[in-house]
Scaffold this active site. Structure first.
Site, PDB file in Angstrom:
ATOM      1  CB  THR A  17      -0.935   0.000   1.217  1.00 27.05           C
ATOM      2  OG1 THR A  17      -1.608  -1.266   1.303  1.00 27.05           O
ATOM      3  CG2 THR A  17      -1.980   1.099   1.100  1.00 27.05           C
ATOM      4  CB  ALA A  18       3.265   2.609   2.437  1.00 24.59           C
ATOM      5  CD  GLU A  38       5.643  -7.405  -2.636  1.00 27.65           C
ATOM      6  OE1 GLU A  38       5.223  -8.445  -2.107  1.00 27.65           O
ATOM      7  OE2 GLU A  38       5.698  -6.303  -2.050  1.00 27.65           O
ATOM      8  CG  ASN A  95      -7.984  -4.073   1.967  1.00 29.74           C
ATOM      9  OD1 ASN A  95      -8.668  -4.193   0.951  1.00 29.74           O
ATOM     10  ND2 ASN A  95      -7.345  -2.943   2.237  1.00 29.74           N
ATOM     11  CG  PHE A  96     -12.889  -8.108   4.108  1.00 31.41           C
ATOM     12  CD1 PHE A  96     -14.053  -8.766   3.734  1.00 31.41           C
ATOM     13  CD2 PHE A  96     -11.826  -8.857   4.582  1.00 31.41           C
ATOM     14  CE1 PHE A  96     -14.161 -10.136   3.838  1.00 31.41           C
ATOM     15  CE2 PHE A  96     -11.932 -10.244   4.699  1.00 31.41           C
ATOM     16  CZ  PHE A  96     -13.099 -10.891   4.329  1.00 31.41           C
ATOM     17  CG  HIS A 548      -7.473  -2.751  11.534  1.00 34.00           C
ATOM     18  ND1 HIS A 548      -8.683  -2.311  12.033  1.00 34.00           N
ATOM     19  CD2 HIS A 548      -7.721  -3.130  10.250  1.00 34.00           C
ATOM     20  CE1 HIS A 548      -9.616  -2.437  11.101  1.00 34.00           C
ATOM     21  NE2 HIS A 548      -9.052  -2.931  10.010  1.00 34.00           N
ATOM     22  CB  ALA A 581       0.514   0.291   9.365  1.00 28.76           C
TER      23      ALA A 581
END
Length: 611
Positions: A17-18, A38, A95-96, A548, A581
């Site tokens: 994501t980041a 990655e 993710n959802f 999370h 995160a």
């Protein structure tokens, strides 16, 4: 070794994501070279990633790191799974898709720790830079009580597409909003305003035109994949960051060593190495590189390059627990989908292929609510007891614990922020026992008989913190994850009150009319009644991670347990930042997806001298 002479201005560890946000922004300057390393592959054509309703098939597969905790002592020694994307797009590809921004107080609390310019005023504009929201038609908006998102929809021009999942045919989202209002918690403001409580229809990061997942892969990488100054190395496992002294007063991050195709490679960084591997893998990479607690490093056989005992500590998560209520006959749920009924699956696929509608067009999450602790609204004795206990709980296992308790005390006293995040899911949820994610789902549990609607609640501001550390110098070995859920008894006290309140929501107003009065539930212990001790027992045995996890490389002053400073630079090492995160010093009340995007966009501006 291959690629020994290959150099880039910036090397980003993690194409999630980041990482892909940074890859996009840093490579906007054609004279700047950027590499992304990655561990997973490119899922651009994988239907498990593209089709929202296929999300469950990605969990536990090779697209998922497959992380799990050690047995949790306060949860009957259950082991909890935590999904994390191992592919381009990272967790935004698995993710959802819930899009829920943090509250202003969440971010302002970061600044009060000593992180200059980390406040809601500075960070909130990045919401509109990242996301663009498409509103539903007027009739659907009225059905969902959507009086609040118009301003954000007008201002948001970002690359990540977002939309509302629910339709006029689904009575559940509207019923939840009306019932929460009836219980005395009307929506006070837009959830995107920074200060809001109440229930609302959820927004998902799903492209409304194609009904496909919108992620950092689709929004930030695919549009710029042809840039000649951007190179992505997939299926590449980072072994360590190369750190050299070079006669400097501080060691310098000069490159990254990784394995790919059975060979070892080294890329050199002329400006910076940026670690964006997530709350579990970022501390792992730092420790593999010799940055961390000397005791942890020595035990793993790694030489200490820089001692910092706080690497891999301060691990926080939203622990979640829910009750599944048996639905009245005729209410359409997703249980038959979860039971993999061939006829149901075939019809759903036909709807999706022909009209982009039906169960596969969404991840199933439809509605949310941020609520104060309802018990304390009238029972001031219970509130005062909790506040007194917070004073005695001011000493924890991390220097940031005092800030955590003070922040929670303020929220409880003012009662104008959520202490619980409520979520509606139109099927059963069964989390008792281990929830390690495998090919058959959570712990391999078979679906329940019947049709259910689940209401779950995540604890917004937990006090319990844990650790994430390596146990070996082998980069292929997963870290040891110990969240220490409910190790602070006040978390159990608050969560039990929220879970007990689920029964009130499910037996009131139009929402209560959706359930059989004497219907079945997902567990015998879910029949709690008014008994708080029964609620605590159920919470201990039936909670799981909300996926999370944050905080393991905290952004804070060093004396307060920080690993990075307010510019996200690792203390004591030149040319090394962490952007993901893991730097969140205090977990926000919301899902973390939006905040990771926002932080990454701001990091891009900081690195380029634009902030």
């Amino acid at each position: 070794m291959a690629d020994q002479r290959k150099s880039f201005d910036y090397i980003i560890i993690g194409g999630g994501t980041a990482g892909l946000v940074l890859a996009n922004r840093l490579s906007e300057d054609a004279s700047t070279t950027v590499a992304v390393i990655e561990a997973g592959g490119d899922p651009s054509t994988d239907p498990r990633v593209i089709v929202p309703g296929f999300v469950a098939t990605a969990l536990g597969s090779e697209l998922d790191w497959g992380f799990g905790t050690v047995p949790q002592k306060q949860m009957n020694n259950n082991r909890l799974g935590a999904a994390a994307g191992k592919m381009l797009g990272g967790t935004s590809s698995i993710n959802f898709t819930a899009l829920l921004p943090p509250s202003a107080s969440d971010i302002d609390a970061w600044e009060k720790l000593g992180n200059d310019d980390w406040n809601w005023k500075t960070l909130s504009p990045y919401l509109e830079k990242v996301f663009s929201l498409t509103l539903p038609d007027e009739a659907t908006a009225e059905h969902l009580h959507l009086t609040w998102p118009h301003e954000f929809a007008k201002g948001g021009k970002g690359p990540v597409k977002a939309s509302f999942p629910a339709s006029r045919e689904d009575p559940m989202p509207r019923a939840l909003v009306e019932t929460v209002e009836q219980l005395g918690f009307p929506l006070t403001a837009s959830p995107f305003s920074g200060h809001s409580t109440g229930a609302f229809g959820g927004i998902l990061t799903i492209d409304p035109a194609t009904r496909t997942r919108s992620s950092s892969l689709t929004a930030y990488y695919q549009p710029v994949a042809s840039r000649t100054n951007l190179e992505v190395f997939t299926d590449s496992m980072v072994e360590k960051i190369v750190i050299e002294n070079n006669g400097e007063d501080e060691p310098v991050a000069t490159g990254v060593k990784f394995s790919r195709g059975g060979m070892s490679h080294v890329l050199h960084a002329t400006k910076e190495v940026i670690l964006s591997a997530g709350a579990f893998n970022s501390p792992k990479v730092l420790e593999l590189s010799g940055i961390g607690d000397p005791k942890i490093l020595h035990a793993a056989g790694i030489d200490v390059k820089l001692a910092n005992p706080f690497v891999g500590t301060n691990l926080q998560d939203h622990i979640v627990c829910g009750i599944s209520f048996e639905a009245v006959d005729g209410l359409s749920t997703m249980d038959n989908m979860m039971r993999k009924d061939p006829e149901v699956l075939g019809k759903a696929m036909e709807m999706y292929q022909q009209h982009k509608t039906g169960p596969f067009s969404t991840t199933g999450v439809t509605s949310f609510a941020y609520l104060p602790t309802a018990d304390f609204k009238e029972d001031t004795n219970a509130l005062n007891f909790m506040l007194d206990q917070l004073k005695f709980s001011s000493v924890g296992n991390h220097p940031l614990h005092t800030a955590r308790t003070e922040n929670l005390a303020k929220i409880l006293t003012n009662a104008d922020e959520g202490t619980g995040q409520y979520m509606l899911f139109p099927a059963h949820s069964q989390y008792d026992g281990d929830t390690i994610i495998g090919p058959e789902g959570f712990g391999g549990k078979p679906p329940l008989e019947g049709n259910y609607v689940s209401v779950l609640v995540g604890l917004s501001h937990p006090l319990s913190t844990g650790t994430c550390h390596i146990t070996s110098s082998d980069s292929k070995e997963p870290p040891e994850i110990d969240h220490q859920y409910y190790s602070n008894e006040l978390d159990l006290e608050l969560q039990a009150r929220h879970v007990r309140y689920l029964q009130k929501i499910a037996t009131t107003g139009p929402f209560g009319a959706l359930f059989k009065p004497e219907g079945r539930r997902n567990h015998p212990d879910a029949f709690i009644g008014d008994d708080l001790e029964k609620a605590k027992k159920f919470v201990r045995e039936s909670s799981t991670s909300n996926w999370h996890s944050v905080g393991t490389c905290a952004m804070a002053p060093k004396e307060k347990g920080g690993v990075v400073d307010s510019k996200m630079r690792v203390y004591g090492v030149k040319g090394l930042r962490v952007v993901d995160a893991s730097i969140f010093p205090l977990v926000p009340q919301s899902n973390t997806q939006s905040l990771v995007y926002m932080v990454a966009e701001r990091a891009g501006d900081i690195i380029r001298g634009k902030a």
